[in-house]
Design a protein around this motif. Structure first.
Motif, PDB file in Angstrom:
ATOM      1  N   ASN A  71     -12.371   0.314   1.130  1.00  0.00           N
ATOM      2  CA  ASN A  71     -11.210   0.452   2.028  1.00  0.00           C
ATOM      3  C   ASN A  71     -10.007  -0.374   1.535  1.00  0.00           C
ATOM      4  O   ASN A  71     -10.151  -1.314   0.736  1.00  0.00           O
ATOM      5  N   SER A  72      -8.846   0.010   2.040  1.00  0.00           N
ATOM      6  CA  SER A  72      -7.597  -0.590   1.549  1.00  0.00           C
ATOM      7  C   SER A  72      -7.575  -2.121   1.512  1.00  0.00           C
ATOM      8  O   SER A  72      -7.140  -2.688   0.509  1.00  0.00           O
ATOM      9  N   PRO A  73      -8.029  -2.813   2.574  1.00  0.00           N
ATOM     10  CA  PRO A  73      -7.925  -4.277   2.489  1.00  0.00           C
ATOM     11  C   PRO A  73      -8.647  -4.857   1.275  1.00  0.00           C
ATOM     12  O   PRO A  73      -8.190  -5.855   0.703  1.00  0.00           O
TER      13      PRO A  73
ATOM     14  N   SER B  76     -11.930  -6.480   4.987  1.00  0.00           N
ATOM     15  CA  SER B  76     -12.466  -5.428   5.870  1.00  0.00           C
ATOM     16  C   SER B  76     -11.371  -4.673   6.608  1.00  0.00           C
ATOM     17  O   SER B  76     -10.337  -5.232   6.958  1.00  0.00           O
ATOM     18  N   ALA B  77     -11.665  -3.398   6.901  1.00  0.00           N
ATOM     19  CA  ALA B  77     -10.700  -2.561   7.625  1.00  0.00           C
ATOM     20  C   ALA B  77     -10.932  -2.579   9.129  1.00  0.00           C
ATOM     21  O   ALA B  77     -10.025  -2.313   9.908  1.00  0.00           O
ATOM     22  N   CYS B  78     -12.178  -2.862   9.533  1.00  0.00           N
ATOM     23  CA  CYS B  78     -12.533  -2.617  10.939  1.00  0.00           C
ATOM     24  C   CYS B  78     -12.945  -3.879  11.677  1.00  0.00           C
ATOM     25  O   CYS B  78     -13.820  -4.617  11.215  1.00  0.00           O
TER      26      CYS B  78
ATOM     27  N   THR C  25     -14.913   0.467  19.553  1.00  0.00           N
ATOM     28  CA  THR C  25     -14.870   0.938  18.161  1.00  0.00           C
ATOM     29  C   THR C  25     -13.589   0.429  17.514  1.00  0.00           C
ATOM     30  O   THR C  25     -12.685  -0.047  18.190  1.00  0.00           O
ATOM     31  N   ASN C  26     -13.520   0.616  16.212  1.00  0.00           N
ATOM     32  CA  ASN C  26     -12.295   0.278  15.468  1.00  0.00           C
ATOM     33  C   ASN C  26     -11.225   1.359  15.735  1.00  0.00           C
ATOM     34  O   ASN C  26     -11.499   2.344  16.429  1.00  0.00           O
ATOM     35  N   PRO C  27     -10.022   1.235  15.168  1.00  0.00           N
ATOM     36  CA  PRO C  27      -8.916   2.133  15.529  1.00  0.00           C
ATOM     37  C   PRO C  27      -9.154   3.629  15.345  1.00  0.00           C
ATOM     38  O   PRO C  27      -8.666   4.442  16.127  1.00  0.00           O
ATOM     39  N   CYS C  28      -9.811   4.024  14.299  1.00  0.00           N
ATOM     40  CA  CYS C  28      -9.988   5.481  14.139  1.00  0.00           C
ATOM     41  C   CYS C  28     -11.326   5.976  14.665  1.00  0.00           C
ATOM     42  O   CYS C  28     -11.670   7.161  14.536  1.00  0.00           O
ATOM     43  N   GLY C  29     -12.118   5.089  15.262  1.00  0.00           N
ATOM     44  CA  GLY C  29     -13.309   5.516  15.989  1.00  0.00           C
ATOM     45  C   GLY C  29     -14.584   5.628  15.176  1.00  0.00           C
ATOM     46  O   GLY C  29     -15.653   5.871  15.727  1.00  0.00           O
ATOM     47  N   GLU C  30     -14.486   5.430  13.854  1.00  0.00           N
ATOM     48  CA  GLU C  30     -15.679   5.669  13.029  1.00  0.00           C
ATOM     49  C   GLU C  30     -16.674   4.520  13.047  1.00  0.00           C
ATOM     50  O   GLU C  30     -17.784   4.670  12.545  1.00  0.00           O
ATOM     51  N   GLN C  31     -16.274   3.381  13.628  1.00  0.00           N
ATOM     52  CA  GLN C  31     -17.152   2.230  13.535  1.00  0.00           C
ATOM     53  C   GLN C  31     -17.361   1.569  14.896  1.00  0.00           C
ATOM     54  O   GLN C  31     -16.611   0.677  15.281  1.00  0.00           O
TER      55      GLN C  31
ATOM     56  N   PRO D 120     -11.784   7.743   7.746  1.00  0.00           N
ATOM     57  CA  PRO D 120     -10.740   8.766   7.545  1.00  0.00           C
ATOM     58  C   PRO D 120     -10.269   8.849   6.084  1.00  0.00           C
ATOM     59  O   PRO D 120      -9.850   9.899   5.628  1.00  0.00           O
ATOM     60  N   THR D 121     -10.325   7.740   5.383  1.00  0.00           N
ATOM     61  CA  THR D 121      -9.878   7.641   3.981  1.00  0.00           C
ATOM     62  C   THR D 121      -8.436   8.115   3.799  1.00  0.00           C
ATOM     63  O   THR D 121      -8.105   8.718   2.779  1.00  0.00           O
ATOM     64  N   GLY D 122      -7.610   7.806   4.794  1.00  0.00           N
ATOM     65  CA  GLY D 122      -6.220   8.262   4.794  1.00  0.00           C
ATOM     66  C   GLY D 122      -5.481   7.950   3.503  1.00  0.00           C
ATOM     67  O   GLY D 122      -4.794   8.811   2.946  1.00  0.00           O
ATOM     68  N   THR D 123      -5.611   6.730   3.005  1.00  0.00           N
ATOM     69  CA  THR D 123      -4.889   6.368   1.787  1.00  0.00           C
ATOM     70  C   THR D 123      -5.763   6.451   0.547  1.00  0.00           C
ATOM     71  O   THR D 123      -5.333   6.921  -0.499  1.00  0.00           O
ATOM     72  N   ILE D 124      -7.010   6.005   0.663  1.00  0.00           N
ATOM     73  CA  ILE D 124      -7.823   5.980  -0.566  1.00  0.00           C
ATOM     74  C   ILE D 124      -8.112   7.390  -1.087  1.00  0.00           C
ATOM     75  O   ILE D 124      -8.268   7.586  -2.279  1.00  0.00           O
ATOM     76  N   SER D 125      -8.147   8.385  -0.192  1.00  0.00           N
ATOM     77  CA  SER D 125      -8.367   9.756  -0.696  1.00  0.00           C
ATOM     78  C   SER D 125      -7.142  10.235  -1.479  1.00  0.00           C
ATOM     79  O   SER D 125      -7.259  11.067  -2.385  1.00  0.00           O
TER      80      SER D 125
HETATM   81  N1  UDP Z   1      -6.557   0.984   9.323  1.00  0.00           N
HETATM   82  C1  UDP Z   1      -5.555   0.119   9.767  1.00  0.00           C
HETATM   83  N2  UDP Z   1      -4.240   0.456   9.577  1.00  0.00           N
HETATM   84  C2  UDP Z   1      -3.864   1.626   8.978  1.00  0.00           C
HETATM   85  C3  UDP Z   1      -4.873   2.513   8.532  1.00  0.00           C
HETATM   86  C4  UDP Z   1      -6.210   2.151   8.710  1.00  0.00           C
HETATM   87  O1  UDP Z   1      -5.852  -0.922  10.324  1.00  0.00           O
HETATM   88  O2  UDP Z   1      -2.641   1.875   8.833  1.00  0.00           O
HETATM   89  C5  UDP Z   1      -7.990   0.622   9.522  1.00  0.00           C
HETATM   90  C6  UDP Z   1      -8.593   1.237  10.756  1.00  0.00           C
HETATM   91  O3  UDP Z   1      -9.613   0.403  11.278  1.00  0.00           O
HETATM   92  C7  UDP Z   1      -9.199   2.509  10.220  1.00  0.00           C
HETATM   93  C8  UDP Z   1      -9.755   2.008   8.929  1.00  0.00           C
HETATM   94  O4  UDP Z   1      -8.751   1.109   8.450  1.00  0.00           O
HETATM   95  O5  UDP Z   1     -10.153   3.030  11.094  1.00  0.00           O
HETATM   96  C9  UDP Z   1     -10.035   3.027   7.880  1.00  0.00           C
HETATM   97  O6  UDP Z   1      -8.925   3.894   7.720  1.00  0.00           O
HETATM   98  P1  UDP Z   1      -8.723   4.705   6.377  1.00  0.00           P
HETATM   99  O7  UDP Z   1     -10.060   5.149   5.882  1.00  0.00           O
HETATM  100  O8  UDP Z   1      -7.697   5.760   6.616  1.00  0.00           O
HETATM  101  O9  UDP Z   1      -8.138   3.574   5.417  1.00  0.00           O
HETATM  102  P2  UDP Z   1      -7.843   3.518   3.844  1.00  0.00           P
HETATM  103  O10 UDP Z   1      -8.906   2.617   3.269  1.00  0.00           O
HETATM  104  O11 UDP Z   1      -7.857   4.895   3.267  1.00  0.00           O
HETATM  105  O12 UDP Z   1      -6.491   2.885   3.757  1.00  0.00           O
END
Ligand code: UDP
Length: 559
Positions: free
Chosen positions: A55-57, A70-72, A251-257, A396-401
């Motif tokens: 994840n991004s962090p 961690s993201a969540c 859960t965390n913001p997007c609900g997956e955890q 969701p993998t919004g950015t990493i995808s």
């Molecule tokens: N998240 C966040 N801020 C953002 C996007 C994501 O805090 O702008 C957190 C949130 O807990 C989300 C999780 O990161 O459920 C994973 O999101 P995503 O897979 O889209 O993140 P990526 O690793 O692709 O940036």
């Protein structure tokens, strides 16, 4: 994915001082997490090859002073002013490091309740949620993105109607996703049609709130603009891996955890499209990458700099990690399996079962080397020692995808050609490479001359760019159209069934949007929720096309 998209994301988010490209990031992250040369080499090559991304962090902060990976996160919110504002402060500290936070506000007494210490009256959970929202507004995550929050209220809280309506107007409480935590009892009453039955009596307004009022509120909100999301409390807790530590309501913001209060979780995703060779899934390669990914994520728990001590303690007690898949629809396209077919779902279910099983096995090996997670006794794992209470999640993998250039999470492709507006407001024209190459092959295959292929290809791309579908291009072979469906071509039932197929083999939960056409009725939305509950999904978001003005992905005419 065009290089300019990746460059712009790398610059805006991930590159640290002195780094020039993705390779540098992979090296920094691998060196920060690997315990020996072999691990460093494996981590580096998994990320560089885009087979696995954390994840991004982790990408942003591994090997840096901040060190929060961690993201969540989920936090506890009590009912006193000091407890509420403690949570505001913890949330701000987490956002600063790139994490997202989830809160269940149900401990907060309902609006109008007496406040003994001041002789005043309480303002209720929704008014406090606005305070959290304002705090988020001013804290940008590590200067790189705005914090994300999940606000949850249990369906049995007296302020539930007020909560459901709290995001009625687009732009309200913009830094929060909101979800109603429903339970089986409520869903059973809905299913039985007991809409007139009193569900809660509001102690302060004296109002009797019926099952029907709450249900309609939820459905209307979703129909209007996709909020609230819905979480299924009993299903989440039937699958709670550590019932010995209490039940889960957040859960965390997007609900997956779904997590216990103060837990955090690091996510990572395997890019399934990278494991399809010559039209088959290379299970050996997938197994190898899964094992490396589990070690990688477990190592994050060791190396992580936790923002507050409560989080370090809770996270180390269960050591949950969230390994999942992305690029799933791309893999299906490569295998010529339709997303909305039983064969497509079976493939996904088997593949996820395999990843789940290997993850548990690797965590078992880790336990033999380094010990099981401390709260292991009394967990669902019985005698099978594992180092992590839960191993799998679909993010969701919004950015990493985008970095990996694959379809996000388990979502179907939104459109095979579209305009992308990224988080730094640049726009990019995107054409799905598999769509383009298969289109060309298919047209040549049905005897079109090279110049006809060129013309028809352009026509099809323009069409999908404008309308988001090729299903009405009857001159394209049915076999092609059946595979190259988009999120909006896929009926809601198939969206739900795909989510359910994954959920059967995922320990935590799944980030998924059930896309519906603009013409979807409120009855359709009710049916989606009932089916999801029956299919043992833990939570979902529904989005009706056109119901919000601002969306990240846009179809638009080519310039
Ligand atoms: N998240 C966040 N801020 C953002 C996007 C994501 O805090 O702008 C957190 C949130 O807990 C989300 C999780 O990161 O459920 C994973 O999101 P995503 O897979 O889209 O993140 P990526 O690793 O692709 O940036």
């Amino acid at each position: 994915m065009t290089d300019s998209v990746v460059d712009s994301i790398l610059k805006a988010r991930y590159l640290r001082e002195g780094e020039k490209d993705y390779d540098d990031i992979c090296r920094r992250v691998a060196e920060a997490l690997g315990e020996n040369e072999d691990e460093i080499r494996d981590y580096y090559s998994e990320m560089l090859s885009l087979r696995f991304l954390p994840n991004s962090p982790t990408l942003m902060n591994a090997g840096t002073e901040l060190g929060q990976l961690s993201a969540c996160f989920t936090l506890y919110v009590g009912d006193s002013i000091s407890e509420i504002f403690d949570a505001v402060s913890w949330g701000a500290q987490i956002h600063k490091t790139g994490g997202g936070t989830g809160y269940n506000f149900s401990n907060i007494r309902p609006e109008g309740s007496p406040v003994c210490s001041t002789d005043g009256v309480a303002s209720g959970p929704v008014s406090f949620m606005k305070v959290f929202n304002a705090a988020t507004e001013v804290i940008k995550q590590g200067g790189r993105r705005r914090g994300a929050n999940m606000g949850i209220l249990n369906v049995w809280h007296p302020d539930i109607l007020n909560f459901i309506e709290s995001k009625k107007n687009e732009g309200d409480i913009a830094n929060f996703n909101i979800s109603v935590m429903v339970n089986d009892e409520f869903m059973e009453l809905v299913e039985a049609g007991e809409f007139d039955k009193v569900w809660i009596h509001h102690p302060n307004t004296g109002e009797d709130i019926t099952v029907g009022a709450v249900w309609e509120g939820i459905i209307n909100g979703i129909w209007r603009n996709g909020e609230p999301g819905v979480l299924f409390y009993d299903e989440i807790n039937r699958k709670n891996m550590t019932p010995n530590l209490g039940s889960i309501d957040t859960t965390n913001p997007c609900g997956e955890q779904p997590l216990l209060h103060f837990e955090s979780c690091v996510l990572g995703s395997l890019n399934l499209s990278k494991f399809i060779y010559k039209d088959v899934l290379d299970r050996k390669a997938l197994e190898r990458s899964t094992r490396i990914a589990v070690r990688f994520l477990d190592s994050v728990i060791e190396k992580n700099v936790f923002p507050i001590p409560q989080i370090r303690i809770a996270t180390r007690r269960t050591r949950k990690i969230g390994l999942g898949l992305m690029g799933v629809h791309d893999a299906l396209l490569m295998l010529k399996l339709a997303y909305d077919s039983p064969e497509g779902r079976d493939f996904c279910e088997e593949t996820m079962a395999f990843v789940n099983e290997i993850s548990a096995d690797e965590s078992h090996r880790l336990a033999a080397e380094k010990g099981a997670f401390p709260a292991f006794k009394g967990s669902v794992w019985g005698d099978y020692e594992v180092r992590n209470a839960a191993m799998t999640t679909i993010a969701p993998t919004g950015t990493i995808s985008l970095l990996a250039g694959c379809s996000s999470g388990i979502e179907p492709v939104f459109s095979y050609a579209y305009t992308r507006k990224d988080t730094v407001q640049k726009t990019f024209e995107m054409i799905h490479p598999l769509f383009e190459s298969e289109l060309e092959k298919t047209l040549s295959g049905i005897g079109k001359s090279p110049s006809e292929v060129k013309d028809l290809k352009r026509k099809a791309i323009n069409h999908v760019h404008e309308t988001g579908t090729i299903q009405d291009l009857l001159w394209l072979p049915e076999s092609f159209r059946r595979i190259f469906k988009t999120a909006l071509d896929i009926d809601w039932r198939s969206h739900v069934l795909m989510q359910a197929a994954f959920q059967r083999n995922v320990h935590a939960s799944i980030s998924k949007t059930i896309n519906m056409p603009e013409s979807a009725t409120k009855k359709d939305i009710a049916d989606v929720l009932l089916l999801s509950w029956h299919e043992k999904i833990k939570g979902l978001t529904i989005y009706r096309t056109g119901s919000r003005q601002s969306v990240v992905l846009e179809l638009s005419k080519r310039e």
